[in-house]
Design a protein around this motif. Sequence first.
Motif, PDB file in Angstrom:
ATOM      1  N   ASP A  25      -7.118   3.908   0.234  1.00  0.00           N
ATOM      2  CA  ASP A  25      -6.644   4.131   1.611  1.00  0.00           C
ATOM      3  C   ASP A  25      -5.633   5.277   1.592  1.00  0.00           C
ATOM      4  O   ASP A  25      -4.443   5.094   1.799  1.00  0.00           O
ATOM      5  CB  ASP A  25      -6.022   2.853   2.161  1.00  0.00           C
ATOM      6  CG  ASP A  25      -5.804   2.919   3.667  1.00  0.00           C
ATOM      7  OD1 ASP A  25      -6.065   3.994   4.252  1.00  0.00           O
ATOM      8  OD2 ASP A  25      -5.374   1.915   4.265  1.00  0.00           O
ATOM      9  N   LYS A  63       0.833  -1.216   0.000  1.00  0.00           N
ATOM     10  CA  LYS A  63       0.000   0.000   0.000  1.00  0.00           C
ATOM     11  C   LYS A  63       0.862   1.257   0.000  1.00  0.00           C
ATOM     12  O   LYS A  63       0.610   2.212  -0.736  1.00  0.00           O
ATOM     13  CB  LYS A  63      -0.925   0.017   1.235  1.00  0.00           C
ATOM     14  CG  LYS A  63      -2.292  -0.587   1.016  1.00  0.00           C
ATOM     15  CD  LYS A  63      -3.198  -0.298   2.188  1.00  0.00           C
ATOM     16  CE  LYS A  63      -4.564  -0.953   1.970  1.00  0.00           C
ATOM     17  NZ  LYS A  63      -5.491  -0.631   3.054  1.00  0.00           N
ATOM     18  N   LEU A 115      -3.663   0.334  -3.450  1.00  0.00           N
ATOM     19  CA  LEU A 115      -3.971   1.346  -2.428  1.00  0.00           C
ATOM     20  C   LEU A 115      -5.390   1.194  -1.903  1.00  0.00           C
ATOM     21  O   LEU A 115      -5.653   1.416  -0.711  1.00  0.00           O
ATOM     22  CB  LEU A 115      -3.771   2.752  -2.987  1.00  0.00           C
ATOM     23  CG  LEU A 115      -3.964   3.899  -1.988  1.00  0.00           C
ATOM     24  CD1 LEU A 115      -2.964   3.793  -0.830  1.00  0.00           C
ATOM     25  CD2 LEU A 115      -3.819   5.256  -2.684  1.00  0.00           C
ATOM     26  N   ASN A 116      -6.318   0.820  -2.807  1.00  0.00           N
ATOM     27  CA  ASN A 116      -7.711   0.565  -2.407  1.00  0.00           C
ATOM     28  C   ASN A 116      -8.329   1.760  -1.667  1.00  0.00           C
ATOM     29  O   ASN A 116      -8.984   1.611  -0.628  1.00  0.00           O
ATOM     30  CB  ASN A 116      -7.777  -0.703  -1.547  1.00  0.00           C
ATOM     31  CG  ASN A 116      -9.197  -1.217  -1.392  1.00  0.00           C
ATOM     32  OD1 ASN A 116     -10.039  -0.974  -2.255  1.00  0.00           O
ATOM     33  ND2 ASN A 116      -9.466  -1.904  -0.302  1.00  0.00           N
ATOM     34  N   ILE A 159      -3.192   6.175   4.815  1.00  0.00           N
ATOM     35  CA  ILE A 159      -2.347   5.119   5.368  1.00  0.00           C
ATOM     36  C   ILE A 159      -1.067   5.679   5.999  1.00  0.00           C
ATOM     37  O   ILE A 159      -0.673   5.270   7.092  1.00  0.00           O
ATOM     38  CB  ILE A 159      -2.018   4.049   4.294  1.00  0.00           C
ATOM     39  CG1 ILE A 159      -1.127   2.936   4.867  1.00  0.00           C
ATOM     40  CG2 ILE A 159      -1.350   4.658   3.070  1.00  0.00           C
ATOM     41  CD1 ILE A 159      -1.794   2.036   5.814  1.00  0.00           C
TER      42      ILE A 159
END
Length: 528
Positions: free
Chosen positions: A112, A89, A109-110, A115
């Motif tokens: 996010d 990520k 990364l979805n 993070i």
Amino acid sequence: MLTLQNISYTHPNKDLLFSDINLAVNNHEKTTLIGNNGVGKSTLLKIIAGELQPTNGQICVEIEPYYVPQIFGQFNHLTIAQALRIEDKLNALKEILKGNTSEENFNLLNDDWTIEDRCTEALSYWQLNDLDLSQKMEALSGGQKTKVFLAGISIHQPELILLDEPSNHLDIASRQLLYDFVQNTKSTLIIVSHDRKLLNLLTSVCELNKNGIKAYGGNYDFYKEQKQIENNALSQDIQSKEKALRKAKEKERETMERQQKLDSRGKGKQEKSGVARIMMNTLRNNAENSTSKLKSVHAEKIGGLSQDLQELRSSLPDIDKMKFGFDNSALHKGKVLFTATDINFGYDNKPLWKNNLAFQMTSGERIALKGKNGSGKTTLINLILGNLEPQTGTIYRADNKSVYIDQDYSLLDNTLKVYEQAQQFNSSALQEHEIKIRLTRFLFTKNDWDKPCIALSGGERMRLLLCCLTINSKSPDIIILDEPTNNLDIQNVEILTMAINEYRGTLIVVSHDETFLEQVNVERTIEL
């Protein structure tokens, strides 16, 4: 949230660890798994985490749990980011910010986007600000490794958290951060720990043993109260069975004596009356059969009571079966054993302590040594033992016998067997059977005497060393305990506590376990 149905686990060597485990944990519940070393607490936690597969049974977990394992160096080859499973990520975010807006990076990364911020905040909360996520885990101390995984909770924000001995390597300040987190989190918690302060923050206790799991509502103190009630009832049952067994044996003796008198009297009458020999034999056989039946009836009753009594006694907690016997006759309370006058010690020409140390220790005192990692506790212990001399100031040491016990109980020789190790401490020429009696007092039965010391668990090592100290002809003037509870389950911590409270010499303890320090009656603290 979590349901276990008829879970069993068999080791690869075909030994059954536990079977038919049933457990339900509700949303937002904070529970602990407790039980003696070796019953399978960590294994059950790994099964819930998905790290192990059960041999039989079903697990229903609504969401993926976040698992903080015991730290044994198994992550040393990874970076912090890899250990926390966030490396992909973080790399994807960096690539996107550089302008590499590939579909793969966005998928990794979805969405996010926070993070990095969460990583910074989490490491800051656990006082790991100076760590870089690209650092290798092998460069960290045990406490830092544990805090990295605890920081991962805030990064991943899980609803179900599994913690296996989370306070083991933490100092007092870090433990307080853990306690605060446990009190304030809304997540569901399942914790394996022997830290009684931590366990008293939880809302339920699940006791794992060979017969399954038994749940108790309330914290650890409430559990202890309930166990005491159960153990009192068990003790009464044992006393009742012992009384019934004595009566049964007495009844058997009286009945057999009465039968023998009747048989003897009958035989005499028959001889006087001139009964034929063949009839005499018949009557004698009948009498013998009657006596045999009586014996059989009584033997069956006595055997049943003995079996019941044996089963009840085997249910007693180990601590109730143990007998201590420290010889304190040579210890004189109040004798000055150690005096430090303005002492200091240095590494690389730098003094270890900002201010020189000055203190005195007398026989019978109970002292805690406290300080952060690197504050010089081990150095001071070596100065007290005479393994080091101060570079500044002076030290007076009275002639004394000292024993240093570290968390691995490394005074034991791993090349020896249990009986051989006990014999090494036999300075008063005890006979073989006397040593074996002492071993039995400390729960080492005949089957354990030839077991190699290297195969002993932490609790067994502790019990063997305590046994060896009682075999020695003279109690030590000073016992130094260095994190003695780290590798012990709760029952063995209680055994150690009881033994130490029977000892009358000087006690010096390094421990982050505040409950243990309180229960061994520490009187003063030397803060470094």
